[in-house]
Each structure stands twice: as structure tokens, then as C-alpha cells.
Design an enzyme around this catalytic site. Structure first.
Site: not given
Lengths: 291, 291, 291, 291
Positions: C95, C170, C238
Site C-alpha cells: 500500500t 486502496k 499513514k
């Protein structure tokens, strides 16, 4: 004293004009060169590229709109880096993130040049009246050499240590200022919508513990939907974003700044980015939905 | 001139003392009667109940801690309502919600009494120095009769129209003040955590467009974790809640005030409710989790 | 079919094990090589560097912890770029932000290699059971060649167009998931603190319109303060930061995501970054203040 | 079995119709009596006032729009209280705040009547299909007597203890649901604005850990700007306000719920209060400012 000056936006124009009016020899450059005309009429010289200004002047000051512009003026073709060398100094007074400031510092010092950052607190009017607050950090010897210019540009200058600290201090101040503008806007809206006279609110605020020049200066204009740009909203939002990123790095939760940032983003999405940052007031007004 | 005074907390004690020192005859009452002693030592009389004070004085001022106390002093046994009547006036200077103020107004006027609300802007120090800002709304004739007292208690008084408007103005001011305290706390924390000297931040702020007495007055104490209560945090949170409720009634979204309110609730959950509202600063510090 | 696999964290280990168990020949690499041992015991080969894996395999999959690791594995000495060439394909399932993904794409394709990104939806358990949802974007021919592997790793794969779109999808999914975790945590806390049984809340939620596997799966553990990491909190924060940055670029105000991000930052400041992201629940508990 | 039914809005109409269709004798009342016609066509009797319904039936169920309506039906002239007595039971299935529920309980029990609250989880469709989740709290004997009706109205009922607990549980569930709707709306907007297909997002979400009936059911309609009201936005905002008030009483900070509440208030200020609560999606769209 002779200085170069790169960037003639709202701030840069006022600052370079003050230097000219106080006997400095100033060589100016701006991406759109026609913006130099008014300064030339007051005695400035023109450099056709940033490199040309650096070549001509021992000390050059830059005042650019954002980190991308600050980097590009240094690193691009015909940029600062092509002519900077030992014996020359470069002072970046733009509001940029600490990381950008450090990149510029590395580039300049790798060529033997001296560098410090010196972002300012204060927008159009203090720039015009030489009442800026200057937040310097970096090469201390160059800072001391620049004091005669700072005496004209500002009412007070701070030396804050290593490169990056001036940028950080500026971000912190602007983050507080932006959140205060939201608090003020919410108060004016609530007063109006709940049957009070918002002008009474301005008077009450001005007598109390939170009286401040920003509320006094911008309040009456805001009540007339006048957002003539002193500090453009998109720049306030950029600073808030950078302050939140700094908080993120240091694990500092800042829920009020985060809510404020979203309000400024909302204002940008309404097309208010080029107006004064007080236009965030508009996000609270009753709007029709689109569908 | 003779006045009654109900409620001798931080604010009420300072205010009634000022009246005494300026030649007013003052009859005081407080739920914990021992708190009257210092005032008696300066010449005040004591009323054993609110009703007794009303009975003795033509004009009675109240300064109580919250809406429940403000209602109870009027409506409970031995309360104001038992003695209020035509020719007598009652002035509530507590910070209460507009609805509470309207209830008190109805009760007083139903007995023939005159009433106005007069919440103040300013906390302990302005109360002591007679520098409050007074936000009056309600019976205008009674307001004019009270001006000699207000000249001692405050530096300026506003008459804002119908009962409820004083309460609303006060809530709006406190809402702005609370959000500013969050913005200030976040800035101090971010400065410290990202390697700046927070005392430099205080100096920079004090020179700029957002300089204000609250930052200047509370900043140094906050950096020493000193939250000696001028305006208790739980009262700030109560006012923020009431301001948000007022916004809810009028469909005013206030995202920054809402984020601020949650921070003050967080502070309350940390046991800081009785400290100064600047203790919201503590919510930003690094804490260990409990499990 | 033979594949390389770079990165054996929680996710990568489960995924490469699935490939092995389903008859793939797998050559693995991990920064800490000892983490390869369990896979070697199941028949995997080891590559001592990313470059060695690329050299050996036609198609290499990477599953790394963050954008810095994803870039470093490609660009550093002994990295992917040293051996990638025409006829070889590289699939990054980490990711990362869209910008990082685009940088990797440029690096790989400049050497003639083929590339697509394929971040996944799903954490530890779906990785172990081959039930991931795969969000592919980039080189379509390479995507088609990788389908046999994806049939083992996931229950469904999407091809979303140009490089960057998988990363963006995502981030959007994780942003929603994080905010839902905050909503859930606030609900559990409010239930408990206002006298309800939070286990009843879990039962009620599971019967209604917002029943979902995450509430059902994580709720009981959260009520026991069990935050064994399936998806570490620091990675959720994050992703939220990156999603907010994406919103910033596109002028999308997201006030709930912003409030959620601050709660996750608060959790990080409490030292909970390596626990499961459900540990954001801890930020709502009653804590003692530090001073 | 014979029951009274007060309130024939979206929910009440579907519920009373289900009772009728399953062989219950139902006597209905609605403030606008014409709304009773469709039920009469299916065999219901009419009561001209709440008192008349209570007089006629041993057990009466109410399903009203808000706390004011719930109180008014009990306390006003011709209300429930005029006929309630020993041997009669009253069940309020409206969503009200715990305080209102307690007031109704006191009024009913002071006349010898039995009472429990039974708010539901689920809106229009589950009401029509008898798939509500029922959150009962109060008189347990009356609850047991009502089970045959609940078996028709809902798929599951919980008995949660003392009066107020049903209301609280409902508020907690709706608070979570509202915040999830904001998270979902922000995700759909971010997907669309950053170049993804929001329909792909719906598909990806439906395969993952946060798949839930609400996203699946409302997503496609939202993408067509279709906000046909199942659960009106103004009621969602009211529940969120009440949940925040409950959190305030118990010192529970809920920053995400607070941000969500402001978004719903924003939607109300845009005139969307009577649409489905998914219309909060509109607050994220690009709007022109008013001045």
C-alpha cells in the site's frame, strides 16, 4: 547597500519598494517581467533571470508564492544555483515547508554560497509599512550582514537557529491564525443567525481578553462580504496543510487545526482560493444544494 | 446606593467587593454563608436567604455558577421569588443559556418585578479591577437605574435588546475564546514538539496580527503547567455546549467549535474541570494508555 | 509457475506461503533474511538481494511495509532496478501513495520492464486464507499473466486502469474503514459509560443495517483490550494521511476523515502505533493527565 | 390480540399494517386522521384521540416522530394520560432521548399504568418486512405480554433493563450509523474527484471487511442523487445531537461524531432535512458561494 530581489507578488513588491525608498540599490526579477515596471519607475534595475540577479548582487532576497516556486527559482535553468558562489548570500523569505528550505540550503551551500531562510509574519499592510516580523534561521554571519535591510522591512527580527526553524515558526503562527479566523467566522455567523447584531459582537470582542488586530481589521470588511486579498486563502490552506504534516511527523494530534483545514479546503472547493483567507466565512452561509 | 448581591464565587466576591469599596451599601448572600465573612469585614451586611436580600434591597444582583444555580436561587424555598414584587429589580449577571434567562424573566415579571440579564465578558482579573464588559438585555428602565453600579463593575456596558440576547452574546464570545485557546494550545505544543522554543512563539505572536491579552496573559503560565482557575474549564465547556445548541437551533454548522468542544470534554474526562480552561493544553501532551 | 516474492511481513509471509502450498515455485527475499526460514522449510528458494530475485524470476511480486521501503527495494544498491529488463515483470502489492507507485512505474518501464501496482483490501486473515481483494492498475498484459497467482491470493481482482488508481482505491477504502473504526469505538465507549452493556451493542449492531465483518470480528477483542495487530495502527494512520493529501489535491473537504486522522495520531502519541488499528479505542478512555 | 397504535408516519404505518395482516385487531390514531384511511381499508378501527385508543385497548403502541410529539400524545388534552390506568399498558417505540422516556414512564406509572420504551433499529424497509430490531426497556411483565406483537414487527427483540436504556442503545446505534454515512460519503466523493469510478468503489467495499447492508443498499441511489427518505436527515441529526448530549453528561469525548454532527447540520442548512440522511453526501459536492 545593494540587494537583489526575486519575486514581486503582493508581498515582494511592497518589500522591494520599501528598500528602494530607503536608499537601497535594488535589482529585481519576476517571472512575469512586466510586474517589474513600477519598481523600475522608482529606480530599480532589472535582472532578466534569477541567475543574472545573483551574478550582479552580493546579497539576494527571494519572496515567492510557494515551495514549488521557491525551488524552481533556485534549481531551474537560469536559476540562482548557476551563479551562486563563495562570497554571495541568498535569503529566502518565502513561506515554505522546512523540508524545502533544507533542500535550498543544501543546494546553495554545496556551491559555497551562504544561506538563511527568513519567512515573515504579517501580510500586505505590514509589508507596505515595514512592520513585518522576520523569522530568520540559518547562516548567522549572513543574517548579521542583512540586518540593515531587515531594519527597513520589519519591526523586529528573530534568529531562531538552524535552517528550517524559521519555516516551522511561520507555519505554527499561521496555523493559529487560520484557526482563529474560523472561530471568528463561526462566532459572527452564530451571532447573526441567532438574532444578534454582528457589529455589536465586533465591539464586544474588541473590549475583551481576545481583542486582536486581525478581528478589528478584517471583521467590518467580512460583514460586507469584502475579501480583498491580503493573505490569499489558498496560501493559508497550504500553510495549514504543512503545519498538520509537521504535527504528523511529531505525533502531535491537532483536532482543531484539522477541522479548520477542512473548512479552508471547503472554501477552496467553492472557488475562493484567491480571495483573502477571511473568505472562509462564506463556508458557513446558507447555500442551496446542487442536485 | 444600596444593592443586594447573591453569589460570592470567584467573580461575585470580586464584584461585590468593588461595590463596597466604592461606597455602595451591599447586602450579600452565598449558599455557603462563611464565604460572606471577608465582605462583612469590609462593611457588607448579610442576608440569610435570597428572599431576605430581595426583601431588604430595591435592586439585587446575582452572580451564580451555572443555570441550575441561577434557577434555584430564584425558584427554591426562601428564594428570590418569595419577595420580589412591583418596585423591586433583579439583575442576573450569571452566564446562563438564553432559555434559563427567559424562565427567570417570566418568573420575576409574573410577580411584578423588573428584570434584566447582564452576563459579563471577562473573568477574575477584570472583575477585581472593575474592567468587565457587561452585556445587558431586558428591562431598559431597570438597566438605566443600574448604571451607577455598572460604572464601577465594568469598563463598558452594552444594552442588547430583549432578554436572552445578553446570554447569547456571552455564549458567542466564550465560544470564540475557547476555540482560540485550542488553537493556541495546539500551536504551543507543535512548536515544542518540533524543536522550537515555545517562549519564542509567545514573543512572535505578541508582535503580530493575532496578538491579544489572553495569549499574553496565559501563555507563560501554561508553559509552566500552571492552570490556576480564572475561568474554570468546566464552565468553558458548558458555554461551548450551549453555543453549539444555539447553533443547532439555527442550523449553523460550526465544525471548529465542535472539535474544540470535544477537546474540552476530553479535558473534563481527565479530571481538569476545576482548573483554568487553559488546561485544555494538557489534552495534547503525550500520555500513556491505560491498558 | 515461478514467481519472486519480496517482503515477508505479516502479509507477505501469508501470501507467499499460499503460493507455495498451491504449487508455485517461489523465490523469497526479506530485509531480515532469517524471516525466510519458515518459507524455505516449505520449499521456497532464497534470493540474497532483490536484484537476485528479479534475475531469477520472470515475474516478481513485492509486499512491503510503506512507500519508503517500496522505493528502496527498487532503487537502492542490489535493488530491483539493477536486473529488471524487457521480458520481466514487477508487481508491487504494497500500500503506497499514488505518487510513489508512479515513480516505481517510471523506473521499471525506463529499463524496459513491465509493471503494475496491485494493493490489496484485507489484512492478516484474508491474506492467510487467500481471500484478499486485489486492486490492480498498470500494464494490462502483465496483469493477465499474473492472474493464476491472483486466483490463489485473492477472491476477486479488479483492473482499474492507469498506474496510481489501485493505490488511490486502496486509500479510499482504508480511509472509510478507519473512520468506521472511530465511529465504532465512540459507540462502544458511549454505551459503556452511559450504563449499557457494550456486548449488547455488538449484538444489536450485528442485526442491523450496518452489520459488517469488521465490527463482528474486532468488537469482542476490543472489549478485552486485545489489539493483536492484523493491520497496524501506524499504517492506518499513514493511509489516512495519504487519503487526506489526495483530497487536498482535489479540493475535497473531508471533515470526518480529518477528525479520525487526529484520533489515530493521538493513538500514535500514546505509543499504540504497532498495535492493531482498533487500538484507537484507547484514545477514548479516561486518562490521568501528566502534570 | 387487540392493540392500539398511535402515529402513522413512514414507520408506524408499515408496522400497524403488519399487525393487521397477521391477524391483530388494531385501533389506530394519527394527528392527521386522513392518514388512517389506508389502514381502515385493511380492517383497522379508528380512535379519534389518543385517549379514545387507550380507553379501547389493553395495550397501546406509539410510534411518533420526535420527543415533542411523544410527550404531547401522552400529556396533552385528549391524550394517553386521561385514560391510562391499572391493567393497561403503553409501549413507546418512538426514538426519543432517555430523559423524555423517563418523563413518560413517570406519567404513565403515576396513574397505575404499565410502561416500557421500545425504540427500534431499522427504518422503512425492515418496518415493512417485519425485520426490525426492538430495544425494549422498562416494565418486564408488559414486555412479555407484548412478545406476540414483537414477533411480527421484528426479527429480534432485546430487553435492556430500566427505562432509558432502550433510548440510549438506539442513540448509540444511530450515532455510529450516521458517522458511517459520512465516512462512506467522503469515500465516494474522494473516489470520484480523484479519477476513480465510484461504482468500482461500491464493488470493492462489498467484498471486504466493512461490507454492510447500508452501503450496499444506499450507495447506488446516492450516486444518482436519489435521497428518497427512509430515515429523514433531520431525525438522524436529532439523534446525533442527543447522543452527543449523552456523551457530554458522561464526559465521553467523541470527536468523529461531533464532526459528523456538523456535517448533518450543514445539510440541514442546505434544506435537506426532509430527505434521506444519505443526502449528507451533498455537503461534499462543489458549490458556488453566495456573495
Amino acid at each position: 547597500m545593494e540587494v537583489g530581489f526575486l519575486g514581486l507578488g503582493i508581498m515582494g513588491k511592497a518589500m522591494s519598494m520599501n528598500l528602494l525608498k530607503n536608499g537601497f540599490k535594488v535589482t529585481v526579477w519576476n517571472r512575469t517581467l512586466s510586474k517589474c515596471n513600477e519598481l523600475v519607475a522608482h529606480g530599480a534595475s532589472i535582472g532578466k533571470t534569477p541567475a543574472e540577479v545573483i551574478n550582479k548582487c552580493t546579497i539576494t532576497i527571494a519572496m515567492l508564492s510557494d515551495p514549488a516556486a521557491a525551488l524552481s527559482v533556485v534549481l531551474d535553468k537560469d536559476g540562482v544555483l548557476e551563479q551562486i558562489c563563495g562570497g554571495k548570500g541568498y535569503i529566502d523569505m518565502s513561506t515554505v515547508d522546512p523540508e524545502t528550505s533544507c533542500k535550498i540550503n543544501e543546494a546553495i551551500t554545496s556551491k559555497g554560497g551562504r544561506f538563511f531562510e527568513a519567512p515573515v509574519s504579517g501580510s500586505k499592510q505590514p509589508a507596505e509599512t515595514g512592520q513585518l516580523v522576520i523569522l530568520a534561521a540559518g547562516d548567522k554571519a549572513l543574517y548579521e550582514a542583512a540586518i540593515p535591510a531587515f531594519d527597513i522591512l520589519g519591526k523586529k527580527s528573530f534568529f531562531l537557529g538552524q535552517v528550517g526553524n524559521g519555516a516551522k515558526m511561520k507555519l505554527v503562527v499561521n496555523m493559529i491564525m487560520g484557526s482563529m479566523m474560523n472561530a471568528f467566522s463561526e462566532g459572527l455567523t452564530l451571532a447573526d443567525r441567532s438574532g444578534l447584531n454582528p457589529h455589536d459582537l465586533l465591539d464586544v470582542l474588541d473590549l475583551g481578553a481576545i481583542a486582536n488586530p486581525m478581528f478589528k481589521g478584517k471583521g467590518p470588511a467580512m460583514l460586507q462580504n469584502n475579501y480583498s486579498p491580503a493573505f490569499p486563502l489558498k496560501h493559508q490552506q497550504k500553510d495549514k496543510r504543512l503545519a498538520l504534516a509537521l504535527g504528523d511527523e511529531n505525533s502531535v494530534p491537532m483536532p482543531v487545526a484539522a477541522a479548520s483545514n477542512e473548512a479552508f479546503k471547503k472554501a477552496r472547493s467553492m472557488g475562493l482560493g484567491d480571495m483573502d483567507f477571511s473568505a472562509v466565512f462564506e463556508t458557513l452561509k446558507v447555500l442551496k444544494h446542487s442536485s
